[in-house]
Enzyme design. Sequence first.
Site: not given
Length: 248
Positions: A143, A157
Amino acid sequence: MSKILLVTGASRGIGAATARLAADKGYDVCVNFASKADEAESVAEYVRSKGQRAITVQADVGNEADVLRLFKRADAELGQLTAFYNNAGVVDVATRLEEMSEASVERMMRINIIGSFLCAREAVLRMSTKHGGPGGAIVNMSSAAARLGGANGLLHYGASKGAIDTFTKGLAEEVGGEGIRVNAVRPGIIETDIHDDMGVPGRVEQLGPLVPLKRSGAPEEVAEVVMWLLSDSASYCTGTIVDVSGGR
Ligand code: NAP
């Protein structure tokens, strides 16, 4: 030899778009999902409508017994795996570090990191020439948060995806001589359900216009890059992490 792809988290979002595109490109597909069986079945029906074989398998990638069962089902019902997309991942309600619970950090690392390790291990065991396999290709799901850090809500995350970048580099080197290419994609703001899990309404609409291309991305735009990396067209790419983030 048939092209056989296993996609984790393929019932919705980027994984589902990739499973569909894979069928368009002549792959048989193992569609993994966590809980949404109907969505997974609708992806599998699309794959079959293209003349390819598809199975759906419920499995939590963060659970080793589930991962073993997932890959064994693919072996038994589809055959020799040739491509693997390590896509499944989760976020959590956006929280600053001071309020972040151990359980939230642990869940993030278990699904996003440990799950990716366990699944890649099973793919390598099947593909590596060292283990009698024919070689193959793996794409890991990173990501843009791996580069940006995930400040103000998603530190866990961002850190979990940073680990995926490092894992991609290292695994590519480890299995490069065994016929396996390992790459990753690093998407930015992509229009999927995952943003709802952060508890920030309108996140895609707010952040999309701020990137250089002035919009969020579609899951299909990530799927195109994944399928290119898995294909022979990317035959000299390994250890590569491709940003699919509109320039952010
Ligand atoms: P999504 O629409 O929320 O879909 C998530 C998928 O993962 C679903 O198929 C879900 O299954 C499955 N899943 C969740 N937990 C799982 C588990 N423990 N085991 C197996 N499958 C599990 O999410 P998405 O946006 O497509 O995200 C896919 C990947 O892209 C994630 O790794 C995410 O971090 C990454 N990513 C997304 C964006 C973005 O903006 N969307 C940006 C960068 C990276 P069910 O349907 O059964 O729940």
